[in-house]
Design an enzyme around this catalytic site. Structure first.
Site, PDB file in Angstrom:
ATOM      1  N   ASP A   7     -32.713  56.821  92.868  1.00  0.00           N
ATOM      2  CA  ASP A   7     -32.147  56.222  93.907  1.00  0.00           C
ATOM      3  C   ASP A   7     -32.996  56.861  95.182  1.00  0.00           C
ATOM      4  O   ASP A   7     -33.761  57.397  95.490  1.00  0.00           O
ATOM      5  CB  ASP A   7     -31.375  57.903  94.674  1.00  0.00           C
ATOM      6  CG  ASP A   7     -30.457  58.382  95.353  1.00  0.00           C
ATOM      7  OD1 ASP A   7     -30.348  57.632  96.286  1.00  0.00           O
ATOM      8  OD2 ASP A   7     -30.172  59.289  96.034  1.00  0.00           O
ATOM      9  N   LYS A  68     -34.822  52.039 105.390  1.00  0.00           N
ATOM     10  CA  LYS A  68     -34.511  52.317 104.193  1.00  0.00           C
ATOM     11  C   LYS A  68     -32.607  50.934 105.128  1.00  0.00           C
ATOM     12  O   LYS A  68     -32.207  50.501 104.862  1.00  0.00           O
ATOM     13  CB  LYS A  68     -33.312  52.866 103.700  1.00  0.00           C
ATOM     14  CG  LYS A  68     -32.038  52.368 102.531  1.00  0.00           C
ATOM     15  CD  LYS A  68     -31.648  53.793 101.496  1.00  0.00           C
ATOM     16  CE  LYS A  68     -30.223  52.750 101.201  1.00  0.00           C
ATOM     17  NZ  LYS A  68     -29.912  54.345 100.602  1.00  0.00           N
ATOM     18  N   GLU A 145     -24.045  53.831  94.612  1.00  0.00           N
ATOM     19  CA  GLU A 145     -24.593  55.235  94.785  1.00  0.00           C
ATOM     20  C   GLU A 145     -23.078  55.934  94.439  1.00  0.00           C
ATOM     21  O   GLU A 145     -23.707  56.395  93.631  1.00  0.00           O
ATOM     22  CB  GLU A 145     -24.863  55.512  95.771  1.00  0.00           C
ATOM     23  CG  GLU A 145     -26.371  54.802  96.096  1.00  0.00           C
ATOM     24  CD  GLU A 145     -27.451  55.510  97.802  1.00  0.00           C
ATOM     25  OE1 GLU A 145     -26.228  55.761  98.275  1.00  0.00           O
ATOM     26  OE2 GLU A 145     -28.156  54.591  98.212  1.00  0.00           O
ATOM     27  N   ASP A 167     -20.256  60.970 100.429  1.00  0.00           N
ATOM     28  CA  ASP A 167     -21.939  61.132 100.333  1.00  0.00           C
ATOM     29  C   ASP A 167     -22.207  61.676 102.517  1.00  0.00           C
ATOM     30  O   ASP A 167     -21.950  60.049 103.076  1.00  0.00           O
ATOM     31  CB  ASP A 167     -22.238  59.840  99.764  1.00  0.00           C
ATOM     32  CG  ASP A 167     -23.481  59.883  99.556  1.00  0.00           C
ATOM     33  OD1 ASP A 167     -24.773  60.879  99.969  1.00  0.00           O
ATOM     34  OD2 ASP A 167     -23.996  58.962  98.795  1.00  0.00           O
TER      35      ASP A 167
END
Ligand code: ADP
Ligand code: MG
Length: 557
Positions: A7, A68, A145, A167
């Site tokens: 992850d 990211k 994800e 999330d």
């Protein structure tokens, strides 16, 4: 050789491996599972993780976090004299995880399955694969994800049906609706707010503290702001287990403090919750489902640990969500399970590895309108569940034509020139009048991005086949090799003395954040500790380490 699941988060990264019928999280050199996705440079040395996170305060010019968010763009991130593409910084994080995994597993790790947000486009996915390559990892598979979270959650919950995955990370909120049916996990809809996460809560808490003393957070120096944000994050985490926390800080010799509880937190963060609500609404609307249709609402991400999050969702959706076992680790668990599936682990064999094709694949056809630009004819549509195959029929354009050249493209645009050209395939055909040939073109696209194109004419008299490997990489092989070499020149300092390196980094950060006597005292301890270290004076080193640790614990209590 093990395949690991990773992850690669905006805030934290974690690797996991599927061994002996279960998932195992891989600890880093500090014995922790989460490695902050932060990279810092100290001359030619590179530092990754918790130590680098301290450097955000002490050496901000050479430290980067949250890169990211820039994945898939050409925006370079400048750190001192050097500058990096987002995938290069991600590669440095991956390299660290790979090294930690090799140490933990006692064997080389050369392949990984990496999770990416479901909304990541082709460029962002390509950049993630490149990050893997640059870190010396083969990355054939990326997994969404929410699919990973649903898979890992499902292994425990035995759930089937449509689920909403909420999330909530450090800087982003990703809401996805996934359909779990007979071992297939399909993404139905996604929505997100990429400027909403735990960091925003930290900021609201820091602003609340300032406002309660008639101060303006924005007017404070960056160093003080950073210290307050760190303090706010700590208090926020304490509220997971405690009813009330006292936040206090010494600012210019004045002690400022305020009590915080969940009720106050909800009040300060009303607008953040409103935005979270809108994100959930959008995902549900796009999916065509209602809250009551859902089999479950799965909460993942570190920020879901805040008790106010399930509380808010319960009132917003009119039903109780399920907080995943370890919300900030579950995506890595899912990626690890996918890695196990990829390795064909016996006990995982009936879970199908599925995903959707994020773009359309097709061939070029003639434009009859007189416009010279050729037109794109889709064969496999975007969002098709993989593996996917489809056949389309075409014909010859000219009388007596003896071959057709099938030009294969990827993209969504009407004109071929606006899509990505993947390659071409030639098929000989029987000469006949225009419009009489029957040419069947079959595309088969699998989970690893391998596209096989078959073409045949008439009763299979003429056939042709070609394999296209759509890695979608933006950099050439030479460029990748050159970058791997470049990254290898940076020595990774997260080596032998990680614990003491972290202590020193933390001490230096606190030094930067304080003034007066406390600062003098820390400065003195740091100097003595570093000297003992340099002199190889073990006994004194151990004693000073303890003193420094105790002081910092007391100071940051
Ligand atoms: P990402 O997916 O962005 O990499 P994570 O899922 O690891 O991030 O979440 C990081 C966020 O979770 C941070 O903002 C952190 O403050 C928050 N967080 C972690 N643990 C807790 C906790 N116990 N209570 C509240 N927030 C937490
Ligand atoms: Mg995450």
């Amino acid at each position: 050789m093990a395949v690991i699941g990773i992850d690669l988060g905006t805030t934290n990264s974690l690797a996991a491996v599927y061994r002996n019928g279960k998932i195992e999280q891989i600890p880093n050199g500090l014995g922790e599972y989460l490695t902050p996705s932060v990279v810092s440079f100290d001359n030619e040395n590179v530092i990754v993780g918790a130590i680098a996170k301290e450097c955000l305060v002490t050496n901000p010019g050479e430290t980067a976090a949250a890169f990211k968010r820039k994945m898939g763009t050409d925006q370079k991130i400048t750190l001192g004299e050097k500058s990096f593409l987002p995938q290069e910084l991600s590669a440095l994080v991956l390299k660290q995880l790979k090294e930690d995994a090799e140490k933990y597993l006692g064997e080389p790790v050369e392949e990984a399955v990496i999770s990416v947000p479901a909304y990541f486009n082709d460029n962002q996915r390509a950049a993630t694969k490149e990050a893997g390559l640059l870190a010396g990892l083969k990355v054939e598979r990326l997994v969404n994800e929410p699919s990973a979270a649903a898979l890992a959650g499902r292994m425990k919950l035995e759930e089937e049906g449509v689920c909403l995955v909420f999330d909530f990370g450090g800087g982003t909120l990703d809401v996805s609706v996934v359909d779990i049916f007979e071992n297939i996990i399909e993404i139905v809809a996604v929505s997100g707010d990429n400027q909403l996460g735990g960091n925003d809560f930290d900021r609201k808490i820091a602003e609340y503290l300032c406002a309660s003393h008639n101060m303006d957070f924005d007017g404070l120096e960056p160093g003080v702001q950073a210290a307050l944000l760190r303090l706010a994050e700590k208090s926020k985490k304490e509220l997971t287990h405690q009813e009330t926390v006292l936040i206090h800080y010494e600012l210019d010799g004045e002690d400022i403090g305020v009590f915080l509880n969940n009720e106050v937190l909800v009040k300060c963060c009303e607008d953040l919750f409103a935005r979270a609500g809108r994100t959930v609404e959008r995902a549900l609307r796009d999916s065509g489902y209602h809250a009551e249709d859902l089999a479950d609402i799965i909460l993942v991400g570190g920020s879901s640990k805040m008790p106010v999050v399930p509380y808010f969702l319960t009132s917003f959706m009119g039903r109780k969500p399920t907080l995943a076992g370890s919300p900030d680790e579950i995506v890595a668990h899912g990626a690890g399970i996918y890695a196990g599936i990829k390795e064909r682990k016996e006990d995982l064999k009936d879970i199908l590895l599925t995903d959707i094709c994020p773009f359309t694949l097709g061939v070029e056809v003639n434009n009859r309108s007189g416009d010279r630009r050729s037109i794109f004819s889709p064969v496999i549509e975007r969002n098709s569940v993989l593996p996917s195959a489809n056949t389309q029929r075409y014909t010859n354009v000219y009388d007596g034509q003896s071959k057709v050249v099938l030009r294969v493209y990827q993209g969504e645009e009407y004109y071929c020139e606006d899509n990505l050209f993947l390659g071409e395939l030639e098929l000989p055909i029987q000469p006949m009048p225009a419009g009489h040939a029957c040419i069947r073109v079959t595309f088969s696209y699998d989970i690893n991005g391998i596209l096989v194109v078959d073409a045949c004419e008439g009763e299979e008299k003429n056939t042709a086949q070609k394999v296209f490997i759509s890695q979608n990489l933006r950099l050439s092989k030479q460029e990748i090799d050159a970058k791997i070499k470049e990254l290898e020149t940076y020595k990774n300092r997260n080596g032998r003395n990680v614990h003491s390196d972290l202590l020193l980094a933390r001490g230096k950060r606190v030094f930067a954040e304080t003034t007066g006597l406390n600062r003098q005292h820390i400065g003195e301890l740091l100097r003595q500790y570093e000297r003992a270290f340099a002199d190889g004076d073990r006994e004194n080193g151990v004693r000073l380490q303890k003193m420094l640790e105790d002081f910092l614990e007391q100071f940051e209590k």
